[in-house]
Scaffold this motif. Structure first.
Motif, PDB file in Angstrom:
ATOM      1  N   ILE A 274       0.516  -0.864   0.249  1.00 25.44           N
ATOM      2  CA  ILE A 274       0.124   0.067   0.666  1.00 25.44           C
ATOM      3  C   ILE A 274       0.272   1.148  -0.003  1.00 25.44           C
ATOM      4  O   ILE A 274       0.877   2.315  -0.793  1.00 25.44           O
ATOM      5  N   ALA A 275       1.749   1.100   0.627  1.00 26.40           N
ATOM      6  CA  ALA A 275       3.300   2.305   0.787  1.00 26.40           C
ATOM      7  C   ALA A 275       3.199   2.773  -0.922  1.00 26.40           C
ATOM      8  O   ALA A 275       3.406   3.380  -0.974  1.00 26.40           O
ATOM      9  N   GLN A 276       3.559   1.393  -1.547  1.00 26.31           N
ATOM     10  CA  GLN A 276       4.015   1.956  -2.954  1.00 26.31           C
ATOM     11  C   GLN A 276       2.817   1.910  -3.895  1.00 26.31           C
ATOM     12  O   GLN A 276       3.055   3.092  -4.422  1.00 26.31           O
ATOM     13  N   ILE A 277       1.755   1.719  -3.395  1.00 25.97           N
ATOM     14  CA  ILE A 277       0.884   2.711  -3.647  1.00 25.97           C
ATOM     15  C   ILE A 277       0.817   4.021  -4.014  1.00 25.97           C
ATOM     16  O   ILE A 277       0.055   4.957  -5.273  1.00 25.97           O
ATOM     17  N   ARG A 278       1.029   4.162  -2.541  1.00 30.52           N
ATOM     18  CA  ARG A 278       0.805   5.537  -2.157  1.00 30.52           C
ATOM     19  C   ARG A 278       1.368   6.617  -2.290  1.00 30.52           C
ATOM     20  O   ARG A 278       1.704   7.575  -2.605  1.00 30.52           O
ATOM     21  N   ASP A 314       9.157   2.086   9.431  1.00 30.66           N
ATOM     22  CA  ASP A 314      10.106   2.531   8.095  1.00 30.66           C
ATOM     23  C   ASP A 314       9.845   1.424   7.364  1.00 30.66           C
ATOM     24  O   ASP A 314      10.752   0.351   7.296  1.00 30.66           O
ATOM     25  N   LEU A 315       9.709   2.260   6.313  1.00 28.45           N
ATOM     26  CA  LEU A 315       9.292   1.414   5.157  1.00 28.45           C
ATOM     27  C   LEU A 315      10.750   1.471   4.161  1.00 28.45           C
ATOM     28  O   LEU A 315      10.241   0.547   3.296  1.00 28.45           O
ATOM     29  N   ALA A 316      11.289   1.764   4.601  1.00 23.57           N
ATOM     30  CA  ALA A 316      12.889   0.942   4.252  1.00 23.57           C
ATOM     31  C   ALA A 316      12.858   0.012   4.503  1.00 23.57           C
ATOM     32  O   ALA A 316      14.185  -0.996   3.549  1.00 23.57           O
ATOM     33  N   SER A 317      12.072  -0.490   6.059  1.00 27.77           N
ATOM     34  CA  SER A 317      12.922  -1.712   5.760  1.00 27.77           C
ATOM     35  C   SER A 317      12.582  -2.897   5.326  1.00 27.77           C
ATOM     36  O   SER A 317      10.973  -2.768   4.210  1.00 27.77           O
ATOM     37  N   LYS A 425      -1.256  -5.978  -7.850  1.00 30.20           N
ATOM     38  CA  LYS A 425      -0.510  -6.342  -7.291  1.00 30.20           C
ATOM     39  C   LYS A 425       0.236  -7.829  -6.715  1.00 30.20           C
ATOM     40  O   LYS A 425       1.216  -8.118  -7.066  1.00 30.20           O
ATOM     41  N   ILE A 426      -1.575  -7.309  -6.213  1.00 29.24           N
ATOM     42  CA  ILE A 426      -1.570  -9.494  -5.154  1.00 29.24           C
ATOM     43  C   ILE A 426      -2.169 -10.584  -6.549  1.00 29.24           C
ATOM     44  O   ILE A 426      -0.625 -11.501  -6.283  1.00 29.24           O
ATOM     45  N   GLY A 427      -2.562 -10.083  -7.343  1.00 37.31           N
ATOM     46  CA  GLY A 427      -2.537 -11.185  -8.246  1.00 37.31           C
ATOM     47  C   GLY A 427      -1.080 -10.880  -9.178  1.00 37.31           C
ATOM     48  O   GLY A 427      -0.950 -12.554  -9.396  1.00 37.31           O
TER      49      GLY A 427
END
Length: 433
Positions: A274-278, A314-317, A425-427
Motif C-alpha cells: 500500500i505504501a508503494q501504491i500511495r 520504517d518503510l525502508a525496512s 499487485k497481489i495478482g
C-alpha cells in the motif's frame, strides 16, 4: 462522501420481523453502561456472513431459526435494548426488550452461481445494511439476515453494532445461537470480563496529547456513521497455508529470535504494497488492533476487549524486519483514549478503523466457524466492517478449516482506486484474484 443504509429496498428482502427476549423484564428494565472503548467504537459495525449448503439447512425453517434467538436474548438482554442518553449526554443502553430485527431474503441464484458471479469470499448484499439513527431510541442494535438460495442453500448475515462488543463477541453471539438451535441449553448468565484493554504498564502521555490511532469524525446527519471523502470498497484474498509456508521459506529470513505471527507478516507485506501504491503519501504511522483472545472465557459477556497501538513504520525496512518491528515496537494508546473519551462523557465522535491504515488481528477467531446447522460448518465464512475511514482497514481472519487450519482470509477495505491497484499487485505476485 459517505452513505446511509437503503432501508426501503434491500435486494430480494421480503420480510422483516422482530425477536425479543423469551422472558419479559417488565418493570425490571435496567440500564447497561457503556465503557470508554464501547463509545470509541460507536460509529463502526461488524458484519460476519456464513454460507451453508442445502444439506445443512434441510428441514429447517425461519421459525426454527427464530426460536433460539428468543432464549439467547434472555442472556444477552442488552443486545435487544436501545440507545439512550443520560442528562450529561453520555450514551447508554436501555434494556427495554425492544428486540433485534430478523430479515428474510430470497435469491434467484444457486450458491454456485452466486459465488461465480461475486467471488467466493464476497459478502455483498448478504447483510442488512443498517446503522444506528437517525432516531437512536428506535434503532435496533442487531440485524440478522437469512438469505435462501435457489438450490436450497442459505447465508446468514449479522450486522452487529460495534458499541456492543468486538468481532470476537459478535462471532460468539452467533455461535451461541447455533448451539441453542442444536439443542444445547443456553448459559443462565455470562461472565463479566476484567478490563482487557489496560496493559500492566504503558508510557506516560499528557492528557492534552491526542492519540494517533483515532481521529475525530464528521457524521452523516443524525446517524452513527462517519462521513468519507472517498468511496471505500472491499475485497478478500485467500492466502493458502501452502502459499504462506512457501513464502516464509523463500522470502522471510529470521534475523532474531522474535517469533512473528502470520498476522504480523501479512500486515508488513500489505503495508509495503500500500505504501508503494500511495507513493510519497504512503502511511508513516499505522494502527495495529489486537485482542488477547487467550484471556476470554467461553460464556463471556460481549465486550470491546481491543488493544489499539500505533506503529511508526520504517518503510525502508524489508518485510521480515517490518514484521518483527510490528511485534516488538508498537505502542499501546488505550490509556490516553480512555482519558479522552471519559473527559467528554462519550459525546465526541471518533473513527478508529481507517483513521490510519489499520490492521486488525482476527487470525485466532476460529470461532467464526463455530456456527453449525444440522452438524454442518459453513462452507465459507467472512467478515467486513462498516464505517471504515479513508485510510482503510485490513482484517486477517482464519481460512476455512479444509485449508489445514493455517491459511488466512485477508479482507481489505480501501478507496476504490487503491484497492484495484492492490488487487493487481497481489495478482501479479501471488496469482490470487
Amino acid at each position: 462522501m459517505g452513505s446511509i443504509p437503503d432501508l426501503e429496498t434491500p435486494s430480494h428482502t421480503s420480510r422483516i420481523s422482530t425477536v425479543v427476549p423469551a422472558t419479559p423484564r417488565g418493570d425490571q428494565n435496567g440500564e447497561f453502561q457503556l465503557t470508554y472503548m464501547d463509545l470509541l467504537m460507536k460509529l463502526h459495525y461488524i458484519r460476519p456472513v456464513y454460507f451453508f449448503p442445502p444439506e445443512a439447512v434441510q428441514g429447517l425453517t425461519i421459525s426454527d431459526f427464530k426460536k433460539p434467538m428468543f432464549m439467547l436474548l434472555d442472556t444477552y438482554s442488552h443486545v435487544s435494548g436501545r440507545i439512550r442518553r443520560s442528562e450529561s449526554g453520555r450514551p447508554f443502553i436501555k434494556c427495554n426488550d425492544a428486540g433485534v430485527r430478523i430479515a428474510e431474503a430470497y435469491s434467484d441464484k444457486t450458491l454456485k452461481d452466486w459465488f461465480h458471479e461475486n467471488g467466493l469470499y464476497s459478502v455483498d448484499g448478504m447483510v442488512h445494511d443498517h446503522v444506528l439513527g437517525p432516531h437512536l431510541s428506535f434503532s435496533p442494535l442487531v440485524f440478522v439476515k437469512f438469505t435462501w438460495f435457489k438450490c436450497g442453500g442459505l447465508s446468514i448475515g449479522l450486522s452487529w453494532a460495534h458499541v456492543l462488543g468486538d468481532a470476537f463477541s459478535a462471532f460468539n453471539f452467533m455461535t451461541k445461537w447455533s448451539q441453542i438451535l442444536s439443542g444445547h441449553i443456553p448459559p443462565k448468565s455470562l461472565h463479566k470480563p476484567n478490563n482487557l484493554t489496560e496493559p500492566a504498564e504503558f508510557p506516560q502521555y499528557s492528557i492534552t496529547e491526542n492519540p494517533i490511532s483515532i481521529k475525530k469524525a464528521r457524521v452523516i446527519g443524525e446517524y452513527w456513521l462517519g462521513a468519507n471523502d472517498n468511496d471505500v470498497a472491499t475485497h478478500s484474498f485467500h492466502f493458502t497455508s501452502k502459499q504462506l509456508q512457501q513464502y516464509l521459506l523463500t522470502s522471510y529470513t529470521t534475523k532474531t529470535k522474535t517469533k512473528t505471527s502470520y498476522f504480523e507478516v501479512i500486515s508488513a507485506m500489505l503495508l509495503k504494497y500500500i505504501a508503494q501504491i500511495r507513493g510519497e503519501f504512503g502511511p508513516k504511522v499505522v494502527t495495529i488492533c489486537t485482542s488477547n483472545i487467550s484471556n476470554r472465557e467461553e460464556n463471556e459477556f460481549p465486550n470491546n476487549g481491543l488493544v489499539l497501538s500505533k506503529f511508526e513504520a520504517d518503510l525502508a525496512s524489508d518485510i521480515s524486519d517490518l514484521a518483527r518491528l510490528i511485534a516488538e515496537k508498537k505502542i499501546v494508546e488505550n490509556h490516553i483514549m480512555k482519558k479522552l473519551v471519559e473527559r467528554d462523557e462519550g459525546k465526541e465522535d471518533f473513527i478508529v478503523y481507517g483513521a490510519n491504515l489499520t490492521f486488525v488481528d482476527l487470525e485466532e477467531a476460529e470461532i467464526i466457524y463455530g456456527v453449525k446447522l444440522n452438524g454442518h460448518k459453513p462452507v465459507m465464512a467472512n467478515c467486513t466492517f462498516r464505517g471504515v475511514g479513508d485510510e482503510g482497514v485490513v482484517l486477517v481472519l482464519p481460512a476455512p478449516p479444509e485449508d489445514n487450519g493455517d491459511g488466512r482470509i485477508v479482507t481489505v477495505s480501501l478507496p476504490e482506486k487503491e484497492l484495484h491497484q492492490l488487487k493487481d499487485k497481489i495478482g501479479e505476485e501471488w496469482s490470487i484474484v
